[in-house]
Design a protein around this motif. Structure first.
Motif, PDB file in Angstrom:
ATOM      1  N   VAL A  88       0.834  -1.193   0.000  1.00  0.00           N
ATOM      2  CA  VAL A  88       0.000   0.000   0.000  1.00  0.00           C
ATOM      3  C   VAL A  88       0.881   1.260   0.000  1.00  0.00           C
ATOM      4  O   VAL A  88       1.910   1.322   0.674  1.00  0.00           O
ATOM      5  CB  VAL A  88      -0.963   0.008   1.217  1.00  0.00           C
ATOM      6  CG1 VAL A  88      -0.227   0.183   2.529  1.00  0.00           C
ATOM      7  CG2 VAL A  88      -2.027   1.084   1.058  1.00  0.00           C
ATOM      8  N   GLY A  89       0.472   2.253  -0.790  1.00  0.00           N
ATOM      9  CA  GLY A  89       1.278   3.473  -0.862  1.00  0.00           C
ATOM     10  C   GLY A  89       0.665   4.485  -1.815  1.00  0.00           C
ATOM     11  O   GLY A  89      -0.335   4.218  -2.485  1.00  0.00           O
ATOM     12  N   GLY A  90       1.293   5.626  -1.874  1.00  0.00           N
ATOM     13  CA  GLY A  90       0.822   6.688  -2.752  1.00  0.00           C
ATOM     14  C   GLY A  90       1.665   7.933  -2.565  1.00  0.00           C
ATOM     15  O   GLY A  90       2.535   7.992  -1.687  1.00  0.00           O
ATOM     16  N   SER A  91       1.404   8.940  -3.394  1.00  0.00           N
ATOM     17  CA  SER A  91       2.185  10.170  -3.317  1.00  0.00           C
ATOM     18  C   SER A  91       1.259  11.360  -3.138  1.00  0.00           C
ATOM     19  O   SER A  91       0.072  11.310  -3.467  1.00  0.00           O
ATOM     20  CB  SER A  91       3.034  10.362  -4.579  1.00  0.00           C
ATOM     21  OG  SER A  91       2.203  10.485  -5.719  1.00  0.00           O
ATOM     22  N   ASN A  92       1.821  12.436  -2.604  1.00  0.00           N
ATOM     23  CA  ASN A  92       1.052  13.662  -2.412  1.00  0.00           C
ATOM     24  C   ASN A  92       2.005  14.854  -2.423  1.00  0.00           C
ATOM     25  O   ASN A  92       3.217  14.701  -2.494  1.00  0.00           O
ATOM     26  CB  ASN A  92       0.262  13.621  -1.095  1.00  0.00           C
ATOM     27  CG  ASN A  92       1.157  13.481   0.130  1.00  0.00           C
ATOM     28  OD1 ASN A  92       2.365  13.726   0.077  1.00  0.00           O
ATOM     29  ND2 ASN A  92       0.579  13.082   1.257  1.00  0.00           N
ATOM     30  N   SER A 145      16.783  11.057  -6.338  1.00  0.00           N
ATOM     31  CA  SER A 145      15.770  12.079  -6.549  1.00  0.00           C
ATOM     32  C   SER A 145      14.895  11.745  -7.747  1.00  0.00           C
ATOM     33  O   SER A 145      15.359  11.222  -8.754  1.00  0.00           O
ATOM     34  CB  SER A 145      16.450  13.436  -6.776  1.00  0.00           C
ATOM     35  OG  SER A 145      15.499  14.442  -7.016  1.00  0.00           O
ATOM     36  N   GLY A 146      13.621  12.068  -7.616  1.00  0.00           N
ATOM     37  CA  GLY A 146      12.658  11.827  -8.679  1.00  0.00           C
ATOM     38  C   GLY A 146      11.280  11.696  -8.074  1.00  0.00           C
ATOM     39  O   GLY A 146      11.123  11.187  -6.971  1.00  0.00           O
ATOM     40  N   GLY A 147      10.272  12.163  -8.758  1.00  0.00           N
ATOM     41  CA  GLY A 147       8.938  12.096  -8.183  1.00  0.00           C
ATOM     42  C   GLY A 147       8.763  13.137  -7.092  1.00  0.00           C
ATOM     43  O   GLY A 147       9.531  14.090  -6.969  1.00  0.00           O
ATOM     44  N   LYS A 148       7.748  12.937  -6.260  1.00  0.00           N
ATOM     45  CA  LYS A 148       7.433  13.902  -5.209  1.00  0.00           C
ATOM     46  C   LYS A 148       8.253  13.625  -3.958  1.00  0.00           C
ATOM     47  O   LYS A 148       8.463  12.482  -3.572  1.00  0.00           O
ATOM     48  CB  LYS A 148       5.937  13.857  -4.909  1.00  0.00           C
ATOM     49  CG  LYS A 148       5.098  14.318  -6.100  1.00  0.00           C
ATOM     50  CD  LYS A 148       3.619  14.290  -5.797  1.00  0.00           C
ATOM     51  CE  LYS A 148       2.810  14.796  -6.998  1.00  0.00           C
ATOM     52  NZ  LYS A 148       1.357  14.758  -6.751  1.00  0.00           N
TER      53      LYS A 148
END
Length: 252
Positions: A88-92, A145-148
């Protein structure tokens, strides 16, 4: 290759779609007994309809009491756990200076603390049988580094936890490892949305950033998960394996 996973009790968090759903299917194909947990009961029921006989446990896994309820229900239904997949996961958020501190906290609860908590609960049960496998799904952006930035931070913590917890638990016969996917394309993912919004930009991204020249698939991540959980990977302990078509710039 016979992986000897038939009859193993598997819990996949975030298992209703994307990588988690593919991992659940891969274990089902190996004859394992699979349960999945996610926030949306509707999505869980849809996945059960598609995949067949799986247990479903709805709940907000950022909440510790909900995680405990899900885990107790799993044990009540199956009696034990052999394999845990913390997916489970996600970005914000966005740039660090533009992201409220609460979003950093939310990312840690979703991407990191949920995995730590489920790992603790699973390890207590696995110790009773003297064996088990825990696999944490992180990201190549947990190393670079990369993404939020909220996502990167929490996935970096998860990679660190994977190694530290692995060294602790192998003495009890429990192997802890991780998978760090690169850019994976699937219908419910962010890359699919970006592809639809600006296909030319995404094609250039793939050309310049992924040496293999294409996105990865959820099945390619799932294949690594079932191998890592099997006895064929018995000497892999504390590793987080990149599954990224060469995308990561790190050499470790």
């Amino acid at each position: 290759m016979e992986l000897n996973l038939a009859g193993k009790i598997v819990l996949v968090t975030g298992g209703s779609k994307g990588i988690g759903k593919a991992i659940a299917k891969a274990f089902l194909d190996e004859g394992a007994i699979v349960a999945i947990s996610a926030r949306s009961k509707e999505d869980l029921e849809k996945t059960r309809t598609e995949l067949g006989s799986i247990g479903i446990y709805p709940g907000d896994l950022t909440i510790s009491t909900t995680r405990e309820q899900v885990f107790r229900a799993l044990l009540d239904d199956y009696g034990r756990i052999d394999i845990l997949i913390n997916n489970v996961g996600g970005s914000n958020g966005g740039a660090a200076m533009e992201t409220d501190l609460t979003l950093f906290e939310q990312a840690m609860h979703l991407n990191y603390l949920s995995a730590v908590h489920f790992s603790q609960m699973a390890a207590r049960e696995m110790k009773k049988t003297g064996e088990g496998s825990i696999i944490n799904i992180s990201s190549i952006y947990g190393r670079e580094s990369g993404g939020k930035i909220t996502y990167n931070n929490s996935k970096a913590a998860l990679i660190s936890f994977t190694k530290g917890f692995a060294d602790e638990m192998i003495k009890q016969g429990i192997r802890v490892n991780g998978i760090a996917p690169g850019s994976i394309l699937h219908p419910t993912g962010n890359w699919q949305k970006r592809m639809e919004e600006n296909p030319e930009k995404i094609h250039k991204f793939v050309e310049h950033e992924i040496p293999a020249g294409r996105f990865g698939t959820v099945e390619e991540v799932a294949n690594v998960a079932v191998f890592l959980a099997s006895e064929k990977a018995s000497w892999i302990v504390g590793a987080t394996i990149n599954v990224d078509g060469g995308q990561s710039r790190s050499n470790f």
